[in-house]
Design a protein around this motif. Structure first.
Motif, PDB file in Angstrom:
ATOM      1  N   THR A   8      57.595  55.640  19.755  1.00 25.76           N
ATOM      2  CA  THR A   8      56.516  56.017  20.667  1.00 25.76           C
ATOM      3  C   THR A   8      55.230  55.275  20.338  1.00 25.76           C
ATOM      4  N   TYR A   9      54.351  55.183  21.308  1.00 29.40           N
ATOM      5  CA  TYR A   9      53.039  54.562  21.123  1.00 29.40           C
ATOM      6  C   TYR A   9      52.123  55.071  22.232  1.00 29.40           C
ATOM      7  N   ASN A  10      50.828  55.050  21.962  1.00 31.69           N
ATOM      8  CA  ASN A  10      49.813  55.363  22.969  1.00 31.69           C
ATOM      9  C   ASN A  10      49.888  56.810  23.427  1.00 31.69           C
ATOM     10  N   GLN A  11      49.987  57.711  22.447  1.00 27.51           N
ATOM     11  CA  GLN A  11      49.935  59.135  22.759  1.00 27.51           C
ATOM     12  C   GLN A  11      49.204  59.861  21.639  1.00 27.51           C
ATOM     13  N   LEU A  12      48.744  61.059  21.908  1.00 26.33           N
ATOM     14  CA  LEU A  12      48.024  61.837  20.910  1.00 26.33           C
ATOM     15  C   LEU A  12      48.991  62.385  19.866  1.00 26.33           C
ATOM     16  N   HIS A  13      48.518  62.444  18.641  1.00 33.12           N
ATOM     17  CA  HIS A  13      49.307  62.966  17.531  1.00 33.12           C
ATOM     18  C   HIS A  13      49.594  64.454  17.720  1.00 33.12           C
ATOM     19  N   VAL A  14      50.826  64.844  17.429  1.00 34.87           N
ATOM     20  CA  VAL A  14      51.210  66.262  17.481  1.00 34.87           C
ATOM     21  C   VAL A  14      50.962  66.862  16.102  1.00 34.87           C
ATOM     22  N   PRO A  15      50.062  67.847  15.972  1.00 29.88           N
ATOM     23  CA  PRO A  15      49.725  68.404  14.655  1.00 29.88           C
ATOM     24  C   PRO A  15      50.941  68.939  13.916  1.00 29.88           C
ATOM     25  N   ARG A  16      50.946  68.735  12.599  1.00 25.78           N
ATOM     26  CA  ARG A  16      52.022  69.215  11.733  1.00 25.78           C
ATOM     27  C   ARG A  16      51.597  70.529  11.093  1.00 25.78           C
ATOM     28  N   LYS A  17      52.465  71.522  11.154  1.00 23.75           N
ATOM     29  CA  LYS A  17      52.150  72.824  10.584  1.00 23.75           C
ATOM     30  C   LYS A  17      52.222  72.770   9.060  1.00 23.75           C
ATOM     31  N   TYR A  18      51.325  73.490   8.425  1.00 20.29           N
ATOM     32  CA  TYR A  18      51.334  73.580   6.961  1.00 20.29           C
ATOM     33  C   TYR A  18      52.605  74.265   6.483  1.00 20.29           C
ATOM     34  N   THR A  19      53.243  73.638   5.496  1.00 21.13           N
ATOM     35  CA  THR A  19      54.433  74.209   4.871  1.00 21.13           C
ATOM     36  C   THR A  19      54.216  74.205   3.368  1.00 21.13           C
ATOM     37  N   PRO A  20      54.199  75.347   2.696  1.00 24.73           N
ATOM     38  CA  PRO A  20      53.962  75.377   1.248  1.00 24.73           C
ATOM     39  C   PRO A  20      54.919  74.440   0.506  1.00 24.73           C
ATOM     40  N   GLY A  21      54.343  73.586  -0.342  1.00 23.50           N
ATOM     41  CA  GLY A  21      55.148  72.673  -1.144  1.00 23.50           C
ATOM     42  C   GLY A  21      55.600  71.423  -0.413  1.00 23.50           C
ATOM     43  N   ALA A  97      61.374  63.312   1.994  1.00 20.31           N
ATOM     44  CA  ALA A  97      61.006  64.133   0.842  1.00 20.31           C
ATOM     45  C   ALA A  97      60.168  65.349   1.225  1.00 20.31           C
ATOM     46  N   THR A  98      59.382  65.230   2.295  1.00 18.71           N
ATOM     47  CA  THR A  98      58.443  66.295   2.651  1.00 18.71           C
ATOM     48  C   THR A  98      58.855  67.106   3.868  1.00 18.71           C
ATOM     49  N   GLY A  99      59.733  66.530   4.694  1.00 16.25           N
ATOM     50  CA  GLY A  99      60.094  67.206   5.936  1.00 16.25           C
ATOM     51  C   GLY A  99      59.066  67.019   7.031  1.00 16.25           C
ATOM     52  N   HIS A 100      58.042  66.207   6.777  1.00 18.80           N
ATOM     53  CA  HIS A 100      57.006  65.939   7.772  1.00 18.80           C
ATOM     54  C   HIS A 100      56.955  64.443   8.070  1.00 18.80           C
ATOM     55  N   PRO A 101      56.768  64.062   9.324  1.00 15.94           N
ATOM     56  CA  PRO A 101      56.574  62.639   9.622  1.00 15.94           C
ATOM     57  C   PRO A 101      55.246  62.152   9.055  1.00 15.94           C
ATOM     58  N   VAL A 102      55.199  60.894   8.645  1.00 18.27           N
ATOM     59  CA  VAL A 102      53.956  60.293   8.160  1.00 18.27           C
ATOM     60  C   VAL A 102      53.166  59.800   9.366  1.00 18.27           C
ATOM     61  N   ALA A 103      51.970  60.331   9.543  1.00 15.14           N
ATOM     62  CA  ALA A 103      51.117  59.916  10.659  1.00 15.14           C
ATOM     63  C   ALA A 103      50.415  58.605  10.303  1.00 15.14           C
ATOM     64  N   VAL A 104      50.316  57.703  11.270  1.00 13.35           N
ATOM     65  CA  VAL A 104      49.680  56.405  11.050  1.00 13.35           C
ATOM     66  C   VAL A 104      48.565  56.214  12.071  1.00 13.35           C
ATOM     67  N   TYR A 105      47.360  55.954  11.571  1.00 15.75           N
ATOM     68  CA  TYR A 105      46.191  55.763  12.418  1.00 15.75           C
ATOM     69  C   TYR A 105      45.573  54.383  12.164  1.00 15.75           C
ATOM     70  N   GLN A 106      44.816  53.902  13.144  1.00 10.80           N
ATOM     71  CA  GLN A 106      44.031  52.686  12.980  1.00 10.80           C
ATOM     72  C   GLN A 106      42.585  52.981  13.369  1.00 10.80           C
ATOM     73  N   GLU A 119      38.068  65.442  11.711  1.00 11.16           N
ATOM     74  CA  GLU A 119      39.035  66.538  11.699  1.00 11.16           C
ATOM     75  C   GLU A 119      40.302  66.223  12.493  1.00 11.16           C
ATOM     76  N   ARG A 120      40.214  65.310  13.465  1.00  9.35           N
ATOM     77  CA  ARG A 120      41.419  64.930  14.200  1.00  9.35           C
ATOM     78  C   ARG A 120      42.459  64.295  13.279  1.00  9.35           C
ATOM     79  N   VAL A 121      41.967  63.641  12.236  1.00  3.90           N
ATOM     80  CA  VAL A 121      42.839  62.982  11.269  1.00  3.90           C
ATOM     81  C   VAL A 121      43.153  63.905  10.092  1.00  3.90           C
ATOM     82  N   LEU A 122      42.170  64.677   9.660  1.00  3.67           N
ATOM     83  CA  LEU A 122      42.274  65.401   8.392  1.00  3.67           C
ATOM     84  C   LEU A 122      42.824  66.822   8.510  1.00  3.67           C
ATOM     85  N   ALA A 123      42.750  67.427   9.681  1.00  6.75           N
ATOM     86  CA  ALA A 123      43.091  68.855   9.795  1.00  6.75           C
ATOM     87  C   ALA A 123      44.518  69.157   9.366  1.00  6.75           C
ATOM     88  N   ASP A 124      45.468  68.259   9.663  1.00  6.37           N
ATOM     89  CA  ASP A 124      46.868  68.531   9.306  1.00  6.37           C
ATOM     90  C   ASP A 124      47.359  67.546   8.241  1.00  6.37           C
TER      91      ASP A 124
END
Length: 336
Positions: A8-21, A97-106, A119-124
């Motif tokens: 995918t490209y050219n779409q807004l990031h889907v926030p990742r929910k916090y998961t302990p550990g 290893a984490t179960g979460h996709p790695v978000a990539v920004y420019q 916060e758009r980058v840091l919140a999740d």
């Protein structure tokens, strides 16, 4: 087994929910993609190579159909895309290893869309990685609001900021010294002056990180190979175990030396040093140095609950190779 899905490209990031550990990683390329890609290729210094230049120097490594003009950008933009492609293995290893996709920004992407660190980058995000491959002349500099956003981010327990200012080749006005640096690293694709990282430098200044990225030094390798000589690791300082099971990072012809600019031994720890190739002279070698600072850690202190690490962006890509030791390092960062 990971589910294969479409790119995918050219779409807004889907926030990742916090998961302990389970850490959520985000990568931030601090460049202006258009400004880098649109550089005049008749300029000798302070630009990336074009893909045509990469193909010529690296021949025949990029002569397959996927790197042809039918399928791949041939200018500077093509080289920038190589960086993106070389991050995929890191994204896969950390994602598993984490179960979460790695978000990539420019900072400024191909379509000219600007995204400062906020916060758009840091919140999740739990581990924020800032790659300083912005040429200094492109004038990328962190705004006070971005520094404050990262300072607030680091007050959260369990956060980690990884800063990766790239090399600073040819900073001297002495052309003979620039020629010495060029002969030392031996990479024909790097111009006699290539100064990186104004954005990460401004972040380090704003956050009080006592480090400067200097030079572009060739690591020592085992004779007849491109396998680097093992790191000099300060095990007694690595109380988090980030370097457990790690012997080497990756061969790259011009690694930055992360010079520590404070005398306070508690402020920052040099966890790994890389022996330097001494076969050709360099001003840093002539000053008596035999190793460069490769991986550094600023432990939490005061109101800062998060860690700050320094490591070059090439350690997280496969553009220059990679092995089990490197992937063990990535997994350590994701799980410790």
């Amino acid at each position: 087994m990971a589910l294969n899905t479409g790119r995918t490209y050219n779409q807004l990031h889907v926030p990742r929910k916090y998961t302990p550990g389970k850490r959520r990683f985000s990568v931030y390329w601090a460049w202006s993609y258009p400004w880098e890609a649109n550089r005049n290729i008749t300029e000798m210094d302070n630009r990336f190579s074009t893909m045509t230049e990469v193909r010529r120097v690296g021949w025949p490594n990029f002569e397959s159909i996927e790197f042809s003009e039918k399928m791949f950008l041939q200018g500077i933009a093509g080289t920038l895309e190589l960086f993106h492609l070389s991050l995929v293995r890191f994204q896969t290893v950390v994602g598993e290893a984490t179960g979460h996709p790695v978000a990539v920004y420019q900072r400024i992407d191909q379509a000219g869309q600007r995204l400062p660190i906020d916060e758009r980058v840091l919140a999740d995000t739990d581990t924020m990685m800032v790659f300083g491959l912005d040429h200094m002349l492109t004038e990328q500099e962190a705004a006070p609001e971005e520094v404050e956003a990262l300072r607030k981010f680091l007050t959260r327990e369990g956060t980690c900021l990884i800063l990766g200012p790239h090399h600073d080749v040819g900073g001297s006005v002495d052309l003979k010294e620039r020629a010495m640096e060029y002969a030392h690293h031996g990479d024909p694709l790097v111009p006699r002056q290539q100064r990186f990282g104004k954005y990460t430098r401004s972040l380090m200044k704003g956050l009080g990180v006592p480090v400067e990225n200097r030079y572009g030094l060739r690591p020592a390798t085992l004779q007849g190979t491109t396998r680097t000589v093992p790191l000099s690791i300060s095990d007694h300082l690595d109380t988090r175990g980030w370097l457990t099971g790690v012997n080497t990072f990756v061969f790259h012809m011009h690694l930055p030396h992360y010079a520590v600019t404070t005398d306070d031994p508690k402020a920052i720890h040099v966890l790994a040093r890389q022996p330097i190739d001494l076969s050709k002279p360099h001003p840093f070698i002539e000053s008596g140095n035999r190793e460069l600072n490769m991986f550094l850690w600023m432990p939490p202190t005061g109101n800062r609950a998060g860690d700050i690490l320094l490591a070059d962006s090439t350690i997280f890509t496969t553009l220059f190779g990679g092995d089990e030791s490197l992937e063990r390092f990535w997994t350590n960062l994701a799980t410790k």
